[in-house]
Design an enzyme around this catalytic site. Sequence first.
Site, short mmCIF file in Angstrom:
data_model
loop_
_atom_site.label_atom_id
_atom_site.label_comp_id
_atom_site.label_asym_id
_atom_site.label_seq_id
_atom_site.Cartn_x
_atom_site.Cartn_y
_atom_site.Cartn_z
N HIS A 121 32.91 -16.36 22.79
CA HIS A 121 32.05 -17.54 22.88
C HIS A 121 31.82 -17.96 24.32
CE1 HIS A 121 35.61 -20.09 23.63
NE2 HIS A 121 36.21 -19.32 22.74
N ASP A 122 30.58 -18.36 24.60
CA ASP A 122 30.16 -18.96 25.87
C ASP A 122 30.22 -17.99 27.05
OD1 ASP A 122 29.87 -21.81 24.85
OD2 ASP A 122 31.98 -21.44 24.40
N GLY A 139 36.83 -16.19 26.06
CA GLY A 139 35.77 -17.18 26.13
C GLY A 139 35.43 -17.62 27.54
#
Length: 258
Positions: A121-122, A139
């Site tokens: 994520h991200d 992440g």
Amino acid sequence: MSAIHPTAIVHPGARLAEDVQVGAYSIIGEHVEIGAGTTVGPHVVIEGHTRIGRNNRIYQFCSIGSDPQDKKYANEPTRLEIGDGNTIREFCSFSTGTVQDGGLTRVGNDNWIMAYVHVAHDCHVGNNTIFANNATLAGHVSVGDWAILGGFTGVHQFVRVGAHSFCGVGTVLLQDLPPFVTVSGNPSAPHGINSEGLKRRGFTSEGIMAIKRAYKTLYRNGLTLDEARKQIAQAALEQPELQQFSDFIAESGRGIVR
């Protein structure tokens, strides 16, 4: 028209360009958009708020746009964006973002991503990168253009990987990796600059020599990090090739591999 295998399940709300190909038993979710020329192999799941550009090739058994592996995630409509011309091999997994960051995971253009790669994520991945088998991003990682991650490279959350850098097989990155630098090991250690890669990408011999001098300033001259930053910033005024190197080490939040 789209070449969708009869066993594939494509949600009526999904938006696929006319020539997109979808293989057997693949599943395309409601909020997915796929651009022209992209091929999706068999047994692929693409879900979430995911936008995929043109002329990508996604091989079998990939999971694209799944929920982030973050315990704080509460089903917010975060996103994944993939650009154009990427090759994504078997068993890769890309997650959407989280609201604790910008809510977006992004992969750029013309990346070569081998089997079993995970992009968490991200993360923000630039263009023309190579991720060898089992390279893994935690992440909030950023990866610059033309970076190469060797097989089984692991990158800690919030780490930045600079443009044109090179990680040897089995590298563990716990701190930021400056542009142009080659590292390997666990924990990672610097081993010079990626001079061969720079030659292939059109850097001049003078530019490469300037980068080598900056590398020695940072790693070989016994200077403190602050002293090295100042000297490299001064050199960048006369050697434009050093500007991104200078900016990167000046902006590092986690510290750099050293």
